[in-house]
Design an enzyme around this catalytic site. Structure first.
Site, PDB file in Angstrom:
ATOM      1  N   GLU A   2     -47.032 -76.501 -37.297  1.00  0.00           N
ATOM      2  CA  GLU A   2     -48.050 -75.869 -38.132  1.00  0.00           C
ATOM      3  C   GLU A   2     -48.653 -76.844 -39.133  1.00  0.00           C
ATOM      4  O   GLU A   2     -49.367 -76.442 -40.048  1.00  0.00           O
ATOM      5  CB  GLU A   2     -47.510 -74.612 -38.821  1.00  0.00           C
ATOM      6  CG  GLU A   2     -46.226 -74.810 -39.594  1.00  0.00           C
ATOM      7  CD  GLU A   2     -45.720 -73.515 -40.229  1.00  0.00           C
ATOM      8  OE1 GLU A   2     -46.466 -72.536 -40.316  1.00  0.00           O
ATOM      9  OE2 GLU A   2     -44.562 -73.515 -40.669  1.00  0.00           O
ATOM     10  N   CYS A  51     -47.054 -68.463 -32.424  1.00  0.00           N
ATOM     11  CA  CYS A  51     -46.811 -67.248 -33.194  1.00  0.00           C
ATOM     12  C   CYS A  51     -47.858 -67.059 -34.290  1.00  0.00           C
ATOM     13  O   CYS A  51     -47.771 -66.133 -35.078  1.00  0.00           O
ATOM     14  CB  CYS A  51     -45.409 -67.248 -33.767  1.00  0.00           C
ATOM     15  SG  CYS A  51     -45.076 -68.684 -34.793  1.00  0.00           S
TER      16      CYS A  51
HETATM   17  C1  PEP Z   1     -48.390 -69.701 -39.092  1.00  0.00           C
HETATM   18  O1  PEP Z   1     -48.523 -70.454 -40.046  1.00  0.00           O
HETATM   19  O2  PEP Z   1     -49.171 -69.682 -38.110  1.00  0.00           O
HETATM   20  C2  PEP Z   1     -47.265 -68.750 -39.022  1.00  0.00           C
HETATM   21  C3  PEP Z   1     -47.036 -68.036 -37.949  1.00  0.00           C
HETATM   22  O3  PEP Z   1     -46.497 -68.607 -40.124  1.00  0.00           O
HETATM   23  P1  PEP Z   1     -46.945 -67.828 -41.442  1.00  0.00           P
HETATM   24  O4  PEP Z   1     -48.200 -67.061 -41.111  1.00  0.00           O
HETATM   25  O5  PEP Z   1     -45.812 -66.948 -41.823  1.00  0.00           O
HETATM   26  O6  PEP Z   1     -47.179 -68.944 -42.401  1.00  0.00           O
HETATM   27 MG    MG Z   2     -46.888 -70.794 -41.453  1.00  0.00          MG
END
Ligand code: PEP
Ligand code: MG
Length: 568
Positions: free
Chosen positions: A430, A501
């Protein structure tokens, strides 16, 4: 009247406004009515506080658990403490009105508790802060509506929805959400989508423009909020709502079928969850596994860290509900827009670039190892758990986390506790750094999951929660797409599974690209599982390859998005 914002959770909600605004606690207009009268006002407020808190504790006990209820009973004890009471009375004798006396005495206690740096004392400071706010509300005769108390048919309107506010929401009661702050992938948006509540975020001044009780329509797909509408508009929206329900019913056909494209290639659709109870919903929506359990939500809406036993119970509950299906549990991802007040994290200039997620965990091994031990133990039952590390930027972080995991295993071994010695440890991709060195990371990680919410934010240097730059935040940008493509390729070359995700996994227009590149698993909010499976089924391998190739030859996000729009 139409108010424009950002459509953060699709669907149409029709209901009455309930504003969640912190009541004004300014007591500068209150004059001193004499010692006796002020002391009496103080005592009456104490009685009301204790009665209300007792009521809340009882409901908490049945809704959440004994431990959380004890926190509230603890507040009653703190306020009834003779020392605190005598301090307030002394302050009143010195000529302060009850409000000022409570404010001053609580303020002293907070300062004293927070200056020790001790965690337990820090929690006390949080409790006294809560007591001060609620006592001032009682004394001033004002009240702050809390999201969890909103009646059925409410449209919640607030300046912002912090994740912890959203956690207490009863989705059956809330018709819609409208806020002043937040973008498509801010955490409030993700939670609204997970709950299936239509939401429009980033509407300037909306909490001042609307009145409590006013009828409104929240159109989460168009990103607008309508007020003072006529009968005709209402009828139109009711019709649209009906059509939406019908479309949802039609998706049922995809509940029990395998996930495959039109050429018969197999993929998987998993679900993202925030609470153990969501796993049931994920199964009901036909998820083949859990691709992201955001464990930070277990740490929110409370005044102290959950201990190993409590976490173990939460993880084992998901492992059991999913009965052998894979469950990817992300370790604590706090910081950024997710604060835990009781940890008294230092305020940072740039929280999204700061001491968050894996960085916090690695520098607080006493907190991290509690979670790791709970995960290792919970993994022993069905061997279906996987550990996922957030915000990885380099190989050292994986190595350090794995070292701590090994230490936890040795401890558990010594204690004779059952644990999963082979639990896979994967990482989120990420950050652009992680995407660029995906080949190096793939040698150390058992799997990847691409977090496009943060990957988009960091690649484009655009705050994911800031409505002002919402227009610049897009996963269709060629830089983001290249990062995604290269990450998938690196995983394939290393032979490790790769999922996604982030919210992009559920984007109808992006799905052909992800299919063409060979993404193994799409993890989406439970309510989006069936639609994602349906979209996947509509693409042949040949067509998705051609579509991806065509898109990647274009130079701008809008060109790419419109080319994909026309091919879907
Ligand atoms: C993302 O950053 O894409 C992720 C799934 O985590 P979060 O949205 O919880 O930061
Ligand atoms: Mg994230």
């Amino acid at each position: 009247m139409t108010y424009q914002g950002v459509g953060a959770s699709g669907g149409i909600g029709i209901g009455r406004v309930v504003r969640i605004v912190q009541a004004d606690l300014d007591y500068s207009g209150v004059s001193f009515a004499g010692s006796e009268a002020e002391k009496e006002r103080f005592q009456r407020a104490v009685e009301a506080f204790c009665a209300k808190t007792q009521e809340m504790a009882e409901s908490m006990k049945t809704r959440v658990g004994e431990k959380e209820a004890e926190i509230l009973s603890g507040q009653i004890m703190m306020l009834s403490d003779p020392f605190l009471q005598s301090q307030v009375e002394e302050a009143i004798d010195s000529g302060l009105c009850a409000e000022a006396a409570v404010d001053q005495v609580c303020g002293n206690f907070i300062e004293m508790f927070s200056s020790t740096g001790d965690e337990l004392m820090g929690q006390r400071a949080t409790d006294v802060g809560d007591i001060r706010t609620r006592m001032l509300e009682l004394l001033l005769g004002v009240s702050t509506m809390r999201a969890a108390e909103a009646p059925a048919g409410s449209v919640l309107v607030a300046a912002d929805f912090t994740p912890s506010m959203t956690v207490g929401i009863d989705k059956e009661k809330i018709a819609g959400i409208a806020t002043e702050i937040g973008g498509k992938t801010s955490h409030s948006a993700i939670l609204a989508r997970a709950l299936g509540i239509p939401a429009v975020l980033g509407v300037p001044n909306i909490s001042k423009l609307l009145q409590d009780g006013q009828s409104v329509i929240v159109d989460g797909s168009k990103g607008i909020v309508l007020a003072e509408f006529d009968e005709h508009t209402l009828a139109e929206y009711e019709h649209l709502q009906q059509k939406e329900r019908e479309a949802k019913r039609q998706l049922d056909a995809y509940r029990d079928c395998p996930t495959q494209d039109a050429s018969g290639n197999r993929f998987a659709v998993y679900a993202n969850i925030g609470k153990p109870e969501d796993a049931q919903a994920a199964l009901e929506y036909g998820a083949e596994g859990i691709g992201l359990f955001r464990t930070e939500f277990l740490f929110m809406d409370r005044t102290s860290l959950p201990d190993e036993e409590e976490q173990y119970k939460a993880y084992i509950a998901v492992a059991e509900t999913m009965a052998g299906k894979e469950v990817i549990i992300r370790t604590l991802d706090i910081g950024g827009d997710k604060d835990l007040p009781y940890l008294h994290l230092e305020k940072e200039e740039n929280p999204f670039l700061g001491h968050r997620a894996i960085r916090y965990c690695l520098s607080n091994p006493e907190v991290f190892s509690v979670q790791l031990r709970a995960l290792l133990r919970a993994g022993a039952l069905h061997k279906n758990l996987k550990i996922m590390l957030p915000l990885i930027t380099g190989v050292e972080e994986i190595r350090a986390a794995k070292e701590l995991i090994e230490t936890c295993k040795r401890q558990l071994q010594k204690e004779g506790a059952a644990y999963d010695a082979d639990i896979p440890v994967g990482i989120m991709i990420e950050t652009p750094a992680a995407a660029r060195i995906a080949d190096l990371l793939a040698k150390e990680a058992d799997f990847f999951s691409i977090g496009t919410n943060d990957l988009t934010q960091y690649t484009l240097a655009v705050d994911r929660g800031n409505a002002k730059v919402e227009g610049l935040y897009t996963a269709f940008h060629p830089a983001v797409l290249r990062n995604i493509r290269d990450t998938i390729t690196a995983a394939k070359q290393a032979g490790i599974p790769v999922g996604m995700c982030g919210e992009a996994a559920a984007d109808k227009k992006l799905i052909p690209l992800l299919l063409a590149w060979g993404l193994d698993e799409f993890s989406v909010s439970p309510a989006a599982v069936l639609a994602t499976r349906k979209t996947i089924s509509e693409w042949s391998a040949q067509k998705s390859l051609a579509t991806a190739q065509g898109a990647m030859e274009l130079s701008t996000a809008s060109e790419i998005e419109s080319s994909l729009e026309s091919s879907t």
